[in-house]
Scaffold this motif. Structure first.
Motif, PDB file in Angstrom:
ATOM      1  N   GLY A   9     -24.284 -49.459   3.075  1.00 51.18           N
ATOM      2  CA  GLY A   9     -23.453 -50.342   3.896  1.00 51.18           C
ATOM      3  C   GLY A   9     -24.311 -51.446   4.517  1.00 51.18           C
ATOM      4  O   GLY A   9     -25.499 -51.598   4.194  1.00 51.18           O
ATOM      5  N   ILE A  11     -25.540 -52.184   7.795  1.00 46.55           N
ATOM      6  CA  ILE A  11     -26.737 -51.896   8.607  1.00 46.55           C
ATOM      7  C   ILE A  11     -27.649 -50.916   7.878  1.00 46.55           C
ATOM      8  O   ILE A  11     -28.879 -51.075   7.863  1.00 46.55           O
ATOM      9  CB  ILE A  11     -26.338 -51.342   9.994  1.00 46.55           C
ATOM     10  N   ASP A  31     -24.707 -41.740   0.295  1.00 43.05           N
ATOM     11  CA  ASP A  31     -23.620 -42.688   0.565  1.00 43.05           C
ATOM     12  C   ASP A  31     -22.468 -42.395  -0.380  1.00 43.05           C
ATOM     13  O   ASP A  31     -22.673 -42.241  -1.588  1.00 43.05           O
ATOM     14  CB  ASP A  31     -24.124 -44.136   0.403  1.00 43.05           C
ATOM     15  N   LEU A  32     -21.274 -42.373   0.176  1.00 37.68           N
ATOM     16  CA  LEU A  32     -20.085 -42.102  -0.637  1.00 37.68           C
ATOM     17  C   LEU A  32     -19.695 -43.304  -1.489  1.00 37.68           C
ATOM     18  O   LEU A  32     -18.924 -43.165  -2.439  1.00 37.68           O
ATOM     19  CB  LEU A  32     -18.928 -41.710   0.291  1.00 37.68           C
ATOM     20  N   THR A  34     -17.879 -46.020  -0.465  1.00 39.91           N
ATOM     21  CA  THR A  34     -16.494 -46.439  -0.210  1.00 39.91           C
ATOM     22  C   THR A  34     -16.431 -47.941  -0.467  1.00 39.91           C
ATOM     23  O   THR A  34     -17.406 -48.557  -0.910  1.00 39.91           O
ATOM     24  CB  THR A  34     -16.136 -46.175   1.266  1.00 39.91           C
ATOM     25  N   ASP A  57     -20.384 -37.320  -0.113  1.00 36.03           N
ATOM     26  CA  ASP A  57     -19.711 -37.349   1.185  1.00 36.03           C
ATOM     27  C   ASP A  57     -20.531 -36.579   2.218  1.00 36.03           C
ATOM     28  O   ASP A  57     -20.938 -35.432   1.944  1.00 36.03           O
ATOM     29  CB  ASP A  57     -18.329 -36.688   0.993  1.00 36.03           C
ATOM     30  N   ILE A  58     -20.713 -37.162   3.391  1.00 40.42           N
ATOM     31  CA  ILE A  58     -21.424 -36.440   4.466  1.00 40.42           C
ATOM     32  C   ILE A  58     -20.699 -35.142   4.821  1.00 40.42           C
ATOM     33  O   ILE A  58     -21.317 -34.224   5.353  1.00 40.42           O
ATOM     34  CB  ILE A  58     -21.560 -37.298   5.749  1.00 40.42           C
ATOM     35  N   PHE A  79     -25.896 -43.249   9.662  1.00 40.49           N
ATOM     36  CA  PHE A  79     -25.164 -44.516   9.744  1.00 40.49           C
ATOM     37  C   PHE A  79     -23.731 -44.391   9.213  1.00 40.49           C
ATOM     38  O   PHE A  79     -22.874 -45.189   9.568  1.00 40.49           O
ATOM     39  CB  PHE A  79     -25.845 -45.594   8.873  1.00 40.49           C
ATOM     40  N   SER A  83     -16.031 -48.239   9.727  1.00 38.47           N
ATOM     41  CA  SER A  83     -16.593 -49.067  10.800  1.00 38.47           C
ATOM     42  C   SER A  83     -15.719 -50.234  11.259  1.00 38.47           C
ATOM     43  O   SER A  83     -16.110 -50.939  12.192  1.00 38.47           O
ATOM     44  CB  SER A  83     -17.946 -49.620  10.346  1.00 38.47           C
ATOM     45  N   TYR A 158     -10.943 -46.513  15.981  1.00 39.38           N
ATOM     46  CA  TYR A 158     -12.355 -46.522  15.551  1.00 39.38           C
ATOM     47  C   TYR A 158     -13.266 -46.033  16.672  1.00 39.38           C
ATOM     48  O   TYR A 158     -14.064 -45.103  16.487  1.00 39.38           O
ATOM     49  CB  TYR A 158     -12.772 -47.935  15.110  1.00 39.38           C
ATOM     50  N   LYS A 162     -15.677 -42.676  17.021  1.00 39.40           N
ATOM     51  CA  LYS A 162     -17.136 -42.718  17.232  1.00 39.40           C
ATOM     52  C   LYS A 162     -17.490 -41.939  18.516  1.00 39.40           C
ATOM     53  O   LYS A 162     -18.494 -41.212  18.552  1.00 39.40           O
ATOM     54  CB  LYS A 162     -17.629 -44.165  17.343  1.00 39.40           C
ATOM     55  N   ASN A 188     -23.519 -56.357  15.418  1.00 43.19           N
ATOM     56  CA  ASN A 188     -24.591 -56.833  14.528  1.00 43.19           C
ATOM     57  C   ASN A 188     -24.086 -57.983  13.670  1.00 43.19           C
ATOM     58  O   ASN A 188     -22.883 -58.095  13.402  1.00 43.19           O
ATOM     59  CB  ASN A 188     -25.003 -55.719  13.567  1.00 43.19           C
TER      60      ASN A 188
HETATM   61  P1  NAD Z   1     -20.350 -50.303   6.927  1.00 46.32           P
HETATM   62  O1  NAD Z   1     -18.878 -50.063   6.957  1.00 46.32           O
HETATM   63  O2  NAD Z   1     -20.870 -51.605   6.429  1.00 46.32           O
HETATM   64  O3  NAD Z   1     -21.062 -49.170   6.041  1.00 46.32           O
HETATM   65  C1  NAD Z   1     -20.695 -47.810   6.126  1.00 46.32           C
HETATM   66  C2  NAD Z   1     -21.357 -47.070   4.959  1.00 46.32           C
HETATM   67  O4  NAD Z   1     -21.039 -45.682   5.076  1.00 46.32           O
HETATM   68  C3  NAD Z   1     -20.868 -47.534   3.580  1.00 46.32           C
HETATM   69  O5  NAD Z   1     -21.968 -47.701   2.715  1.00 46.32           O
HETATM   70  C4  NAD Z   1     -19.967 -46.400   3.131  1.00 46.32           C
HETATM   71  O6  NAD Z   1     -19.919 -46.262   1.718  1.00 46.32           O
HETATM   72  C5  NAD Z   1     -20.625 -45.212   3.804  1.00 46.32           C
HETATM   73  N1  NAD Z   1     -19.694 -44.096   4.015  1.00 46.32           N
HETATM   74  C6  NAD Z   1     -18.436 -44.158   4.546  1.00 46.32           C
HETATM   75  N2  NAD Z   1     -17.886 -42.927   4.575  1.00 46.32           N
HETATM   76  C7  NAD Z   1     -18.818 -42.066   4.075  1.00 46.32           C
HETATM   77  C8  NAD Z   1     -18.854 -40.657   3.868  1.00 46.32           C
HETATM   78  N3  NAD Z   1     -17.791 -39.886   4.176  1.00 46.32           N
HETATM   79  N4  NAD Z   1     -19.973 -40.105   3.360  1.00 46.32           N
HETATM   80  C9  NAD Z   1     -21.042 -40.888   3.034  1.00 46.32           C
HETATM   81  N5  NAD Z   1     -21.062 -42.231   3.190  1.00 46.32           N
HETATM   82  C10 NAD Z   1     -19.958 -42.806   3.716  1.00 46.32           C
HETATM   83  O7  NAD Z   1     -20.855 -49.991   8.409  1.00 46.32           O
HETATM   84  P2  NAD Z   1     -22.017 -50.723   9.243  1.00 46.32           P
HETATM   85  O8  NAD Z   1     -21.467 -51.924   9.887  1.00 46.32           O
HETATM   86  O9  NAD Z   1     -23.235 -50.794   8.411  1.00 46.32           O
HETATM   87  O10 NAD Z   1     -22.221 -49.619  10.400  1.00 46.32           O
HETATM   88  C11 NAD Z   1     -23.117 -48.541  10.216  1.00 46.32           C
HETATM   89  C12 NAD Z   1     -23.080 -47.666  11.454  1.00 46.32           C
HETATM   90  O11 NAD Z   1     -23.435 -48.433  12.589  1.00 46.32           O
HETATM   91  C13 NAD Z   1     -21.682 -47.088  11.755  1.00 46.32           C
HETATM   92  O12 NAD Z   1     -21.848 -45.764  12.201  1.00 46.32           O
HETATM   93  C14 NAD Z   1     -21.149 -47.979  12.858  1.00 46.32           C
HETATM   94  O13 NAD Z   1     -20.256 -47.268  13.684  1.00 46.32           O
HETATM   95  C15 NAD Z   1     -22.424 -48.337  13.595  1.00 46.32           C
HETATM   96  N6  NAD Z   1     -22.446 -49.639  14.294  1.00 46.32           N
HETATM   97  C16 NAD Z   1     -22.081 -50.781  13.639  1.00 46.32           C
HETATM   98  C17 NAD Z   1     -22.169 -52.003  14.315  1.00 46.32           C
HETATM   99  C18 NAD Z   1     -21.804 -53.307  13.635  1.00 46.32           C
HETATM  100  O14 NAD Z   1     -21.768 -54.345  14.287  1.00 46.32           O
HETATM  101  N7  NAD Z   1     -21.540 -53.322  12.333  1.00 46.32           N
HETATM  102  C19 NAD Z   1     -22.624 -52.047  15.645  1.00 46.32           C
HETATM  103  C20 NAD Z   1     -22.969 -50.836  16.268  1.00 46.32           C
HETATM  104  C21 NAD Z   1     -22.896 -49.641  15.580  1.00 46.32           C
END
Ligand code: NAD
Ligand code: DAU
Length: 353
Positions: A9, A11, A31-32, A34, A57-58, A79, A83, A158, A162, A188
């Motif tokens: 994903g 981050i 990573d799943l 998705t 899947d986690i 992570f 999201s 959401y 969390k 981010n």
């Molecule tokens: P994203 O949606 O871009 O990526 C999420 C990733 O998790 C994807 O690669 C997806 O395939 C994978 N995923 C989803 N469900 C899954 C499962 N069941 N098993 C395995 N993998 C799975 O999210 P992001 O923006 O990169 O955020 C990453 C983390 O940081 C999240 O926990 C989010 O809550 C947190 N976060 C994000 C932000 C932001 O601004 N984007 C800010 C603070 C915290």
């Protein structure tokens, strides 16, 4: 070695790329894949000897427990999540499943692995849970920024999911002694950001001559952090954070959404002017507000600065310029993420406007 969940994903991919570039420790990336997981984010790692991508899947303990036993990580960085707030409003079920139930199963698999380690390896092990400032709810205009002591009062499906996962992580530390770290980061932005989120959506829509949708009056405030600064904070907390503690991460960059839109438009006017020489701001369109829209987030990252000495490297001006330039330099990545599934989402979310 370390195990990262959600490393394809936005981050997670930035974290994995930076981790491998800066040290010699290997990464297992679970990573799943998705809609939000994108192998193109990791394309530069094709054939990398220290990166192993496992699609799964986690929440699948039959996969995760043997994976941990086989690779013996010294840390798990979590992570993986659903999201996007707007998607959680349309369909909260996936958020409950992945963010709460999935985190529960992951914690149980990690607990089983950790309890079988030697006392020295148990003491050195860390489970780092990547959470969000959204669990703290919404701030009034004059209120002080969120500290780690702020009440947990999430407002969207959401953020509620969390917050629930944060509580599970806390309980697994308190009850079982699992050495956990929890982080709450602000919004981010940067490379590989999926264009369902505000900043990349603005860039790709602007370049495509489409409307730039601003929810409501556009005066909601977010506190922006360049993604690579988030990653450096996570490395710092992994190395020096105290088990059981929570850490806020942010860069003191509070901006209204309208300020963000105008900044992105001005950068595009400079770097890729429209063919008709009109400003990109002419594409701004106010649309129906997000239900339950949080008005303001702001992070006080003083604990992380005081206790661990972390500071962000980028200002908003330097980070946003690099981000806009990255999207201009990666037209193939942009074209590929706007697949059929992406078009379906845009149609669903913005159709009435
Ligand atoms: P994203 O949606 O871009 O990526 C999420 C990733 O998790 C994807 O690669 C997806 O395939 C994978 N995923 C989803 N469900 C899954 C499962 N069941 N098993 C395995 N993998 C799975 O999210 P992001 O923006 O990169 O955020 C990453 C983390 O940081 C999240 O926990 C989010 O809550 C947190 N976060 C994000 C932000 C932001 O601004 N984007 C800010 C603070 C915290
Ligand atoms: O604060 C951290 C959170 O930031 C993370 O936990 C989430 O995973 C991440 O998605 C992000 O949530 P936001 O809801 O703040 O981000 P988003 O980019 O969706 O929206 C940013 C702001 O812009 C928000 O006030 C809603 C507004 N917005 C968003 C979109 C997609 C618009 O005005 N128009 C839009 O089209």
């Amino acid at each position: 070695m370390i195990l990262v969940t959600g490393g394809a994903g936005f981050i997670g991919a930035n974290f994995v790329l930076d981790w491998l570039a800066q040290g010699d420790e290997a990464v297992v990336n679970l990573d799943l894949l998705t809609y939000a997981g994108n192998l193109e984010n990791l394309q530069s790692l094709d054939g990398h000897p220290r990166h192993l991508l496992v699609q799964g899947d986690i929440g699948n303990r039959e996969l995760v427990a043997p994976l941990l036993a086989q690779h013996q990580p010294r840390a798990v960085l979590h992570f993986a999540a659903e999201s996007h707030v707007d998607r959680s409003i349309h369909g909260p079920g996936d958020f409950i499943q992945t963010n709460i139930v999935g985190t529960f199963h992951l914690l149980e698999a990690v607990r089983g692995y950790w309890q079988a380690l030697s006392p020295a390896r148990q003491a050195a092990f860390r489970f780092l849970h990547v959470s969000t400032d959204e669990v703290f709810g919404s701030l009034d205009a004059e209120a002080s920024a969120f500290t780690e002591q702020h009440p947990i009062v999430p407002n969207s499906p959401y953020s509620a999911s969390k917050a629930a996962s944060d509580h599970l992580v806390r309980a697994w530390h308190h009850t079982y002694g699992l050495p956990t770290l929890t982080t709450h980061c602000s919004n981010n932005y940067g490379p590989f950001h999926f264009p369902e989120k505000l900043i990349p959506l603005l860039i790709v829509n602007a370049l495509a001559g489409k409307p730039l949708p601003v929810y409501g009056d556009g005066l909601q405030v977010r506190d922006w952090l360049y993604v690579k600064d988030h990653c450096s904070a996570l490395r710092c907390i992994l190395q020096a954070g105290s088990p059981g503690q929570t850490y806020n991460i942010g860069g003191n960059n509070e901006k209204t959404n309208l300020e963000i839109v105008h900044t992105v438009c001005a950068l595009l006017d400079l770097l890729r002017p429209r063919a008709d020489a009109r400003p990109y701001s002419s594409q701004i369109t106010h649309v129906t507000d997000r239900p339950g829209h949080d008005r303001r987030y702001a992070i006080d990252a003083g604990k992380l600065a005081r206790d661990l000495g972390w500071q962000p490297a980028e200002t908003f001006d330097t980070g946003i310029r690099q981000t806009v330039q990255w999207y201009l330099d990666h037209p193939d990545w942009v074209a590929h993420v706007q697949s059929g599934a992406y078009r379906d989402w845009v149609q669903k979310q913005y159709r009435s406007d």
